[in-house]
Design an enzyme around this catalytic site. Structure first.
Site, PDB file in Angstrom:
ATOM      1  N   LYS A  22       0.836  -1.209   0.000  1.00 30.26           N
ATOM      2  CA  LYS A  22       0.000   0.000   0.000  1.00 30.26           C
ATOM      3  C   LYS A  22       0.869   1.257   0.000  1.00 30.26           C
ATOM      4  CE  LYS A  22      -1.730   1.586   4.071  1.00 30.26           C
ATOM      5  NZ  LYS A  22      -1.406   2.994   4.350  1.00 30.26           N
ATOM      6  N   ASN A  23       1.837   1.286   0.920  1.00 34.13           N
ATOM      7  CA  ASN A  23       2.597   2.526   1.077  1.00 34.13           C
ATOM      8  C   ASN A  23       3.634   2.754  -0.022  1.00 34.13           C
ATOM      9  OD1 ASN A  23       1.046   3.170   3.231  1.00 34.13           O
ATOM     10  ND2 ASN A  23       2.572   2.647   4.800  1.00 34.13           N
ATOM     11  N   CYS A 116      -4.560  12.982  13.348  1.00 43.18           N
ATOM     12  CA  CYS A 116      -5.357  11.771  13.160  1.00 43.18           C
ATOM     13  C   CYS A 116      -5.208  10.916  14.406  1.00 43.18           C
ATOM     14  CB  CYS A 116      -4.956  11.018  11.908  1.00 43.18           C
ATOM     15  SG  CYS A 116      -3.413  10.163  12.061  1.00 43.18           S
ATOM     16  N   ARG A 121       0.968  14.556  13.348  1.00 41.87           N
ATOM     17  CA  ARG A 121       1.454  14.340  11.984  1.00 41.87           C
ATOM     18  C   ARG A 121       1.479  15.619  11.132  1.00 41.87           C
ATOM     19  NH1 ARG A 121      -1.094   8.871   9.766  1.00 41.87           N
ATOM     20  NH2 ARG A 121       0.810   8.852   8.542  1.00 41.87           N
ATOM     21  N   ASP A 305       4.614   0.569  12.192  1.00 44.76           N
ATOM     22  CA  ASP A 305       3.427  -0.076  11.612  1.00 44.76           C
ATOM     23  C   ASP A 305       3.276  -1.545  12.038  1.00 44.76           C
ATOM     24  OD1 ASP A 305       2.778   2.272  10.380  1.00 44.76           O
ATOM     25  OD2 ASP A 305       3.484   1.696   8.394  1.00 44.76           O
ATOM     26  N   ARG A 397      -8.684  -0.386   4.625  1.00 46.44           N
ATOM     27  CA  ARG A 397      -7.819   0.635   4.017  1.00 46.44           C
ATOM     28  C   ARG A 397      -6.477   0.020   3.630  1.00 46.44           C
ATOM     29  NH1 ARG A 397      -6.290   5.011   7.685  1.00 46.44           N
ATOM     30  NH2 ARG A 397      -4.894   5.194   5.924  1.00 46.44           N
TER      31      ARG A 397
END
Ligand code: EPU
Length: 418
Positions: A22-23, A116, A121, A305, A397
């Site tokens: 994803k990233n 968030c 951030r 993560d 997500r």
């Protein structure tokens, strides 16, 4: 809102194919803004964040299509330069259009992401870097409004090795006049993947992954053709913790173990065997894992993560583990939910002390952010009894069809759509 029902305490077995990252995919998709024509990207995971990025690119005027992992983006018709609040608030990575829009079109209006669940951030490093390259930037009514002629190369030092900050500046610098040097740049594999993609489009980039990146601007880039994204190291790491907590024997296919050195080293420390074979990475877990201490760090350190998933694992380990979160100031949202399942975790500032318990027990729990949701799945798979995980849109997500993948491995997991 969908929820997951998991009946845990079962051993899993078999092989699982790791999806594209994803990233890595998110910045790579925005790199298409830099090159007019038909960009083709392969192995893009089918995720909510990728769909959001597609919406954002279409909103800019690009053509976007997704079919079985292949994304085609024709950015020739971009005619709008705004990333609106509604899209940015659902996905912070929307800020990745800022660098490419400025470099290619000399203007961009991007909603400020705001805080968030996991922390404040800020994006100050992105903005300082772009200003050094000649952009004029003002903040107005919650938006970053940036303008420039052709950007010029600059020497940029990052106080913190920001991942998306490095990506934004690297993309902007590909079309700048002269050379840009980013010192203390992020070194994540996703940075290297973006650099490789940009190089395949004709960019001149050296040093990605090494902490100092040098980009010599070129006049134009050509579209990426069939660029294949790297496997998702965090999805692979999540399946490793699932194998470890359920005492299972799993084969991870399409997994780049060299991107997971810190995670693999900790897994070996707690007694898990890993074996790189021709077919993939085999992970074998027989005994209850022992405890271990962890400190999250920028790559190649232990990834933030993976912190939540590892905490779920440590909650059933033999002994006491200390986990220190140093990247985000509020990334312990999963703790209260893990406690509902019987975990013994104490928090003080950025430090969690986890005393291993014999067994977790199923409970209704609430997902609060992407990796927190993953940690609840990890815990629920080991817990005795039934767990219901609410608000799994967070999970969708970032994990491609995780319920299907787990079912194939023998997990008792059911998605209830509402
Ligand atoms: N920071 C600043 N100023 C900036 C940028 C960052 O102070 O201008 C601080 C942040 O507040 C944070 C630290 O620097 O404390 C690191 O943040 P970074 O910018 O590296 O994070 P990011 O680029 O916003 C990416 C991933 C995250 C991942 C982090 C850290 C993407 C799209 N997102 O975020 O992924 O946790 O790097 O590795 O690549 C996830 O996938 O669940 C996720 C949150």
């Amino acid at each position: 809102m969908d929820k997951l029902i998991i009946k845990g305490n079962k051993k899993l077995k078999g092989e699982v194919e790791i999806s594209g990252s994803k990233n890595a995919a998110l910045p790579i998709l925005t790199s298409s803004i830099l090159a007019e024509g038909k960009n083709i990207f392969k192995r893009i995971p089918e995720l909510r964040d990728i769909a959001t990025m597609g919406k954002l690119l279409v909103n800019l005027g690009a053509d976007f299509s997704f079919d079985k992992g292949t994304v085609i983006i024709d950015s020739s018709s971009i005619c709008n330069f705004e990333a609106p609040y509604d899209l940015v608030k659902t996905m912070r990575a929307s800020v990745l259009v800022l660098g490419p829009l400025l470099a290619k079109y000399g203007r961009a209006k991007v909603s400020l992401p705001g805080g968030c669940a996991i922390g404040q951030r800020p994006i100050n490093l992105h903005l300082i870097g772009l200003e050094k390259m000649g952009a004029s930037i003002k903040l107005e009514s919650g938006y970053v409004i940036a303008k420039t002629g052709r950007l010029t190369g600059a020497s940029i030092y990052f106080d913190i090795p920001s991942v998306t900050g490095t990506e934004n500046i690297m993309m902007a610098a590909t079309l700048a006049k002269g050379t840009t040097v980013i010192e203390n740049s992020a070194r994540e594999p996703e940075i290297v993947d973006l650099a490789n993609c940009l190089i395949s489009m004709g960019a001149n980039i050296r040093g990605a992954g090494e902490g100092i990146i040098e980009i010599e601007g070129v006049d134009s880039l050509h579209p990426a053709i069939d660029y294949e994204i790297i496997p998702d190291r965090i999805e692979a790491g999540t399946f490793m913790t699932i194998a470890a907590i359920t005492g299972s024997n799993l084969l991870l296919k399409n997994c780049r173990s060299e991107h997971l050195d810190a995670v693999i080293s900790k897994l070996k420390d707690i007694g898990i065997s890993l074996d790189l074979t021709e077919k993939g990475l085999r992970i074998m877990c027989k005994e209850t894992p022992s405890s271990v201490d962890i400190k999250t760090m920028p790559y190649p350190g232990f990834p933030t993560d993976m912190q939540a998933q590892f905490m779920a694992l440590m909650s059933i380990a033999r002994g006491t583990s200390i986990i220190r979160e140093t990247i985000f100031e509020n990334r312990f949202m999963h703790v209260a939910e893990l406690r509902r399942m019987g975990a013994d975790i104490a928090i003080e500032g950025g430090t969690a002390t986890i005393r291993g318990v014999d067994k977790l027990r199923g409970a209704p729990v609430m997902a609060t952010d992407l990796r927190a949701s993953a940690s609840l799945v990890v815990a629920a798979l080991a817990a005795k009894g039934q767990s219901t995980i609410h608000r799994i849109y967070h999970l969708d997500r970032g994990y491609e069809r995780i319920d299907e993948k787990l079912r194939k491995l023998g997990a008792d997991i059911q998605r209830i759509s509402s």
